[in-house]
Design an enzyme around this catalytic site. Structure first.
Site, PDB file in Angstrom:
ATOM      1  N   ARG A   1      -5.497  11.267  -7.239  1.00 27.22           N
ATOM      2  CA  ARG A   1      -5.933  10.696  -8.534  1.00 27.22           C
ATOM      3  C   ARG A   1      -7.059  11.508  -9.177  1.00 27.22           C
ATOM      4  O   ARG A   1      -7.534  11.180 -10.258  1.00 27.22           O
ATOM      5  CB  ARG A   1      -6.429   9.257  -8.356  1.00 27.22           C
ATOM      6  CG  ARG A   1      -5.491   8.350  -7.586  1.00 27.22           C
ATOM      7  CD  ARG A   1      -4.249   7.946  -8.355  1.00 27.22           C
ATOM      8  NE  ARG A   1      -3.353   7.182  -7.501  1.00 27.22           N
ATOM      9  CZ  ARG A   1      -2.072   7.454  -7.287  1.00 27.22           C
ATOM     10  NH1 ARG A   1      -1.508   8.473  -7.896  1.00 27.22           N
ATOM     11  NH2 ARG A   1      -1.342   6.714  -6.485  1.00 27.22           N
TER      12      ARG A   1
ATOM     13  N   GLU B   1     -11.678   0.842   1.933  1.00 27.75           N
ATOM     14  CA  GLU B   1     -13.147   0.781   1.994  1.00 27.75           C
ATOM     15  C   GLU B   1     -13.619  -0.668   2.174  1.00 27.75           C
ATOM     16  O   GLU B   1     -14.564  -0.948   2.917  1.00 27.75           O
ATOM     17  CB  GLU B   1     -13.742   1.375   0.716  1.00 27.75           C
ATOM     18  CG  GLU B   1     -13.492   2.878   0.598  1.00 27.75           C
ATOM     19  CD  GLU B   1     -14.109   3.453  -0.672  1.00 27.75           C
ATOM     20  OE1 GLU B   1     -15.185   4.057  -0.578  1.00 27.75           O
ATOM     21  OE2 GLU B   1     -13.508   3.284  -1.756  1.00 27.75           O
TER      22      GLU B   1
ATOM     23  N   ARG C   1      -1.087  -5.923  -7.173  1.00 28.96           N
ATOM     24  CA  ARG C   1      -1.242  -5.504  -5.767  1.00 28.96           C
ATOM     25  C   ARG C   1      -2.701  -5.600  -5.320  1.00 28.96           C
ATOM     26  O   ARG C   1      -3.204  -4.793  -4.571  1.00 28.96           O
ATOM     27  CB  ARG C   1      -0.701  -4.085  -5.548  1.00 28.96           C
ATOM     28  CG  ARG C   1       0.759  -3.903  -5.951  1.00 28.96           C
ATOM     29  CD  ARG C   1       1.700  -4.818  -5.170  1.00 28.96           C
ATOM     30  NE  ARG C   1       3.095  -4.601  -5.536  1.00 28.96           N
ATOM     31  CZ  ARG C   1       3.762  -5.367  -6.440  1.00 28.96           C
ATOM     32  NH1 ARG C   1       3.174  -6.401  -7.018  1.00 28.96           N
ATOM     33  NH2 ARG C   1       5.028  -5.106  -6.717  1.00 28.96           N
TER      34      ARG C   1
ATOM     35  N   GLU D   1      -7.302   9.153  -3.232  1.00 31.37           N
ATOM     36  CA  GLU D   1      -8.262   9.609  -4.243  1.00 31.37           C
ATOM     37  C   GLU D   1      -7.993  11.044  -4.671  1.00 31.37           C
ATOM     38  O   GLU D   1      -8.134  11.395  -5.841  1.00 31.37           O
ATOM     39  CB  GLU D   1      -9.703   9.484  -3.711  1.00 31.37           C
ATOM     40  CG  GLU D   1     -10.267   8.081  -3.736  1.00 31.37           C
ATOM     41  CD  GLU D   1      -9.854   7.214  -2.546  1.00 31.37           C
ATOM     42  OE1 GLU D   1      -8.964   7.634  -1.766  1.00 31.37           O
ATOM     43  OE2 GLU D   1     -10.402   6.115  -2.406  1.00 31.37           O
TER      44      GLU D   1
ATOM     45  N   GLY E   1      -9.887   2.033  -2.276  1.00 28.77           N
ATOM     46  CA  GLY E   1     -10.956   1.031  -2.195  1.00 28.77           C
ATOM     47  C   GLY E   1     -10.582  -0.175  -1.346  1.00 28.77           C
ATOM     48  O   GLY E   1     -11.472  -0.862  -0.824  1.00 28.77           O
TER      49      GLY E   1
ATOM     50  N   LEU F   1      -9.021   0.565  -5.945  1.00 30.68           N
ATOM     51  CA  LEU F   1      -9.639   0.461  -7.267  1.00 30.68           C
ATOM     52  C   LEU F   1      -8.604   0.193  -8.354  1.00 30.68           C
ATOM     53  O   LEU F   1      -7.549   0.843  -8.380  1.00 30.68           O
ATOM     54  CB  LEU F   1     -10.352   1.787  -7.553  1.00 30.68           C
ATOM     55  CG  LEU F   1     -10.868   2.020  -8.967  1.00 30.68           C
ATOM     56  CD1 LEU F   1     -12.018   1.069  -9.271  1.00 30.68           C
ATOM     57  CD2 LEU F   1     -11.334   3.464  -9.117  1.00 30.68           C
TER      58      LEU F   1
ATOM     59  N   LEU G   1      -7.233   1.123 -11.338  1.00 30.75           N
ATOM     60  CA  LEU G   1      -7.346   2.414 -12.032  1.00 30.75           C
ATOM     61  C   LEU G   1      -7.446   2.257 -13.543  1.00 30.75           C
ATOM     62  O   LEU G   1      -7.905   3.173 -14.226  1.00 30.75           O
ATOM     63  CB  LEU G   1      -6.169   3.312 -11.645  1.00 30.75           C
ATOM     64  CG  LEU G   1      -6.163   3.713 -10.154  1.00 30.75           C
ATOM     65  CD1 LEU G   1      -4.820   4.325  -9.761  1.00 30.75           C
ATOM     66  CD2 LEU G   1      -7.297   4.682  -9.835  1.00 30.75           C
TER      67      LEU G   1
HETATM   68  C1  1HE Z   1      -2.301  -1.040 -10.129  1.00 26.17           C
HETATM   69  C2  1HE Z   1      -2.824  -0.407  -8.985  1.00 26.17           C
HETATM   70  C3  1HE Z   1      -4.133   0.135  -9.081  1.00 26.17           C
HETATM   71  C4  1HE Z   1      -0.843  -1.083  -8.517  1.00 26.17           C
HETATM   72  N1  1HE Z   1      -4.797   0.001 -10.238  1.00 26.17           N
HETATM   73  N2  1HE Z   1      -3.003  -1.158 -11.255  1.00 26.17           N
HETATM   74  N3  1HE Z   1      -5.141   3.322  -5.686  1.00 26.17           N
HETATM   75  C5  1HE Z   1      -3.972   3.966  -5.724  1.00 26.17           C
HETATM   76  O1  1HE Z   1      -3.895   5.133  -6.085  1.00 26.17           O
HETATM   77  C6  1HE Z   1      -2.746   3.188  -5.348  1.00 26.17           C
HETATM   78  C7  1HE Z   1      -1.900   2.951  -6.573  1.00 26.17           C
HETATM   79  N4  1HE Z   1      -0.838   1.998  -6.307  1.00 26.17           N
HETATM   80  C8  1HE Z   1       0.317   2.342  -5.653  1.00 26.17           C
HETATM   81  O2  1HE Z   1       0.475   3.457  -5.140  1.00 26.17           O
HETATM   82  C9  1HE Z   1       1.375   1.295  -5.562  1.00 26.17           C
HETATM   83  O3  1HE Z   1       1.156   0.361  -6.632  1.00 26.17           O
HETATM   84  C10 1HE Z   1       1.401   0.531  -4.232  1.00 26.17           C
HETATM   85  C11 1HE Z   1       1.934   1.474  -3.145  1.00 26.17           C
HETATM   86  C12 1HE Z   1       0.033  -0.004  -3.833  1.00 26.17           C
HETATM   87  C13 1HE Z   1       2.336  -0.691  -4.350  1.00 26.17           C
HETATM   88  O4  1HE Z   1       3.605  -0.269  -4.831  1.00 26.17           O
HETATM   89  P1  1HE Z   1       4.622  -1.347  -5.412  1.00 26.17           P
HETATM   90  O5  1HE Z   1       5.902  -0.629  -5.714  1.00 26.17           O
HETATM   91  O6  1HE Z   1       4.676  -2.530  -4.482  1.00 26.17           O
HETATM   92  O7  1HE Z   1       3.957  -1.926  -6.764  1.00 26.17           O
HETATM   93  P2  1HE Z   1       3.848  -1.195  -8.189  1.00 26.17           P
HETATM   94  O8  1HE Z   1       5.094  -1.493  -8.974  1.00 26.17           O
HETATM   95  O9  1HE Z   1       3.455   0.202  -8.083  1.00 26.17           O
HETATM   96  O10 1HE Z   1       2.605  -1.990  -8.846  1.00 26.17           O
HETATM   97  C14 1HE Z   1       2.701  -3.320  -9.332  1.00 26.17           C
HETATM   98  C15 1HE Z   1       1.749  -3.422 -10.485  1.00 26.17           C
HETATM   99  O11 1HE Z   1       0.416  -3.241 -10.005  1.00 26.17           O
HETATM  100  C16 1HE Z   1       1.959  -2.347 -11.534  1.00 26.17           C
HETATM  101  O12 1HE Z   1       1.564  -2.901 -12.775  1.00 26.17           O
HETATM  102  P3  1HE Z   1       2.682  -3.369 -13.858  1.00 26.17           P
HETATM  103  O13 1HE Z   1       1.850  -3.877 -15.016  1.00 26.17           O
HETATM  104  O14 1HE Z   1       3.492  -2.171 -14.162  1.00 26.17           O
HETATM  105  O15 1HE Z   1       3.461  -4.457 -13.177  1.00 26.17           O
HETATM  106  C17 1HE Z   1       0.952  -1.293 -11.148  1.00 26.17           C
HETATM  107  O16 1HE Z   1       0.569  -0.470 -12.242  1.00 26.17           O
HETATM  108  C18 1HE Z   1      -0.194  -2.159 -10.708  1.00 26.17           C
HETATM  109  N5  1HE Z   1      -1.087  -1.446  -9.785  1.00 26.17           N
HETATM  110  N6  1HE Z   1      -1.904  -0.439  -8.002  1.00 26.17           N
HETATM  111  C19 1HE Z   1      -4.226  -0.626 -11.284  1.00 26.17           C
HETATM  112  N7  1HE Z   1      -4.717   0.730  -8.044  1.00 26.17           N
HETATM  113  C20 1HE Z   1     -14.581   2.745  -5.494  1.00 26.17           C
HETATM  114  S1  1HE Z   1     -13.638   4.136  -5.505  1.00 26.17           S
HETATM  115  C21 1HE Z   1     -12.087   3.693  -4.878  1.00 26.17           C
HETATM  116  C22 1HE Z   1     -11.080   4.703  -5.293  1.00 26.17           C
HETATM  117  C23 1HE Z   1      -9.683   4.227  -5.077  1.00 26.17           C
HETATM  118  O17 1HE Z   1      -9.426   3.117  -4.697  1.00 26.17           O
HETATM  119  S2  1HE Z   1      -8.495   5.393  -5.416  1.00 26.17           S
HETATM  120  C24 1HE Z   1      -6.990   4.627  -4.978  1.00 26.17           C
HETATM  121  C25 1HE Z   1      -6.391   3.860  -6.103  1.00 26.17           C
END
Ligand code: 1HE
Length: 268
Positions: A147, A124, A38, A144, A121, A76, A78
């Site tokens: 998390r 951002e 994603r 955030e 992010g 980000l 994660l």
């Molecule tokens: C990820 C990430 C990620 C997905 N880091 N791997 N961001 C978040 O807290 C958002 C976290 N992500 C989600 O809530 C959902 O993934 C989504 C709503 C964005 C999309 O959902 P969906 O159902 O389309 O996809 P999915 O099945 O959750 O994710 C597909 C894959 O992407 C899956 O990996 P897989 O190996 O199991 O296939 C997920 O683990 C992976 N994935 N998002 C790592 N963020 C400079 S500071 C900034 C601080 C932040 O950005 S905090 C917010 C972080």
């Protein structure tokens, strides 16, 4: 339009590159290229964005950033935070700051194309661009709080300027998700279009921007935000200097003469 030419020498165009860059006419199309994750932003993606926007190719007049697959960006990556020290965390955040500052103060205006998740992010990153075009599928959130972390990509500086501290506080404390139309009303994005239409709309806008005098585009990207944030007397002085420099450019004289001799289009 000509077929996109891949900038293989700069970034590589292999399918596993974190971003792909193509230049179509004078528009650079930068695609976040981790759709299976994603478009989660890992260090490699941030470094590639930094490298590209620190030195855009001279033929580029506008850049467009979009995400491959279902969304713009899940924020980000994660997986890169699980074993971070405090010093490492500061360095990591500063890496993001440098990259996003390279976008905000790039040589050319930057448009982001937003669909699906634009979160953490990813939001951002979008906030560091100059024009944000969302489609109806876009949604915006700052998870955030959920998390256990904090924004680190310039969000606490750029987002309040767009939507106010009160809205950002609400998003961070309550996990509120903003839909595209709410984001438009809040000033987070400038355009909302039909699902799937954001890239074409961004390219239309990019074409218009590319027709502006380069010095005007430079002034909008570099002088306007600084004047807007300066003390009024400094901002006004900066504005006078920038206006005089722009007016003195040959292209400005050419365009003003074209209007006065009725050869230039009117405002419609
Ligand atoms: C990820 C990430 C990620 C997905 N880091 N791997 N961001 C978040 O807290 C958002 C976290 N992500 C989600 O809530 C959902 O993934 C989504 C709503 C964005 C999309 O959902 P969906 O159902 O389309 O996809 P999915 O099945 O959750 O994710 C597909 C894959 O992407 C899956 O990996 P897989 O190996 O199991 O296939 C997920 O683990 C992976 N994935 N998002 C790592 N963020 C400079 S500071 C900034 C601080 C932040 O950005 S905090 C917010 C972080």
């Amino acid at each position: 339009m000509t077929q996109p030419q891949m900038h293989e020498a700069l970034l590589g165009a292999s399918s596993d590159a974190p971003i792909e860059v193509a230049v179509q006419d004078s528009v650079a199309i930068v695609t976040l290229n981790r759709p299976a994750k994603r478009n989660a932003l890992n260090d490699g993606t941030i470094q590639a964005l930094h490298a590209f926007f620190s030195a855009t190719p001279p033929e580029v007049k506008v850049a467009v950033i979009r995400g491959a697959g279902d969304c713009f960006s899940a924020g980000l990556d994660l997986t890169e935070l699980t074993d971070q020290s405090i010093t490492g965390g500061i360095r990591h955040s500063r890496l993001w700051h440098r990259a996003f500052e390279a976008i905000e103060f790039a040589d050319v205006p930057v448009i982001s194309v937003l669909h699906g998740a634009v979160v953490g992010g990813g939001l951002e990153l979008a906030a560091s661009t100059h024009i944000r075009v969302a489609d109806g599928t876009a949604y915006f959130a700052l998870p955030e709080g959920q998390r256990g972390i904090f924004v680190g990509g310039g969000g606490s500086v750029r987002l309040p300027r767009l939507i106010g501290v009160h809205r950002m506080t609400d998003m961070m404390l309550t996990g509120r998700v903003m839909e595209a139309q709410d984001a438009l009303a809040a000033g987070l994005v400038q355009y909302v279009v039909e699902p799937g239409a954001a890239f074409d709309h961004a390219m239309t806008l990019a074409g218009r921007i590319a027709n502006n005098a380069p010095l005007t585009n430079f002034a909008v990207v570099h002088a306007l935000p600084r004047a807007a944030q300066a003390a009024p007397e400094h901002g006004l002085m900066l504005e006078s200097l920038m206006a005089a420099i722009a007016q003195g450019d040959d292209l400005a004289k050419e365009r003003l003469n074209a209007f006065l001799s009725k050869k230039a289009p009117k405002v419609r």
